[in-house]
Write an enzyme that holds these catalytic residues in place. Sequence first.
Site, short mmCIF file in Angstrom:
data_model
loop_
_atom_site.label_atom_id
_atom_site.label_comp_id
_atom_site.label_asym_id
_atom_site.label_seq_id
_atom_site.Cartn_x
_atom_site.Cartn_y
_atom_site.Cartn_z
N LYS A 138 14.56 2.46 -4.48
CA LYS A 138 14.32 3.90 -4.62
C LYS A 138 15.32 4.56 -5.55
O LYS A 138 16.34 3.99 -5.93
CB LYS A 138 14.32 4.57 -3.24
CG LYS A 138 13.05 4.29 -2.45
CD LYS A 138 12.98 5.11 -1.18
CE LYS A 138 11.62 4.92 -0.49
NZ LYS A 138 11.52 5.67 0.77
N ARG A 186 11.96 -1.99 5.35
CA ARG A 186 10.69 -1.95 4.62
C ARG A 186 11.00 -2.23 3.15
O ARG A 186 11.68 -1.43 2.50
CB ARG A 186 10.00 -0.60 4.80
CG ARG A 186 8.61 -0.51 4.16
CD ARG A 186 7.98 0.85 4.44
NE ARG A 186 6.63 0.94 3.89
CZ ARG A 186 6.34 1.32 2.65
NH1 ARG A 186 7.32 1.67 1.82
NH2 ARG A 186 5.09 1.37 2.23
#
Length: 285
Positions: free
Chosen positions: A231, A265
């Site tokens: 991210k 995740r």
Amino acid sequence: MKKDRSIQHSFNINIKGSLFTIDQPLVMGILNLTPDSFYDGGFYSTTKNILLQTEKMIKDGVDIIDIGAMSSRPYSKELPLDEELSRIRSILPELIKNFPKTIFSIDTYRSEIAEYAIDNGISIINDITAGLKDPKILQVAKKYGVPYIAMHMQGMPQNMQIKPDYQNLIQEIMYFFSERLHMMRRIGIVDIILDVGFGFGKSQTDNFSLLKNLAIFQEFNCPILVGISRKSMIYKCLGNTPQEALNGTTALHFEALRNGANILRVHDVQEAKEVIKLYMEYQKS
């Protein structure tokens, strides 16, 4: 000198009528069916590629595979319901037929998508809105008795990164989960997993503050899922790209585990499993 170590709690959740124990960190692999996801958009646009990627994740030791048919990256547009459903319908039967023992979750905030997915073999609902966008999804989780992942997000993907603002980040997210958990338990949802929502309505400073204070959320006695893989909190800090952010992801995964994460995740299953193995050895010392 006191040793620096987190506490890994053990949880039991119901997966298709069987007790599934989370007694050490798990890896949830990401399977995006979208052409516009921030890292792997368009990678898995054919049935063959989707099945090959699923097979690879299973070989690498994945515990859960999370299927998403609509991108939730910042500024992404909401997909029409029919298009999201069409993407799921085009591949889900093949996934369940080819990998019947694999635990799949569905990444959606729509009750219609969740119900179709569960009716066709999905075991977990992963909702980035915690039931705020479509409250009927909570009734689907209750009806089928499936684990429900509730995430915190300020705003929606279309606007969440336009000047996110908090008076007290941790306190406000704690209050959010307290209210949502009370409501979900009141209607009868038993197995709830919490996701603090890294990158969803959070500034760079917010993201790192959340990571540093992650252990606080153990107070709710629910498994904690962390989604930081590749991210912007990583690649913007390092001045590179999502494609170059694996090393940074690995570093922050270890910190997340040290602060109580139960599920990672990820896009890169093998690397995440290696981090967990090292972390478990670290915990023994």
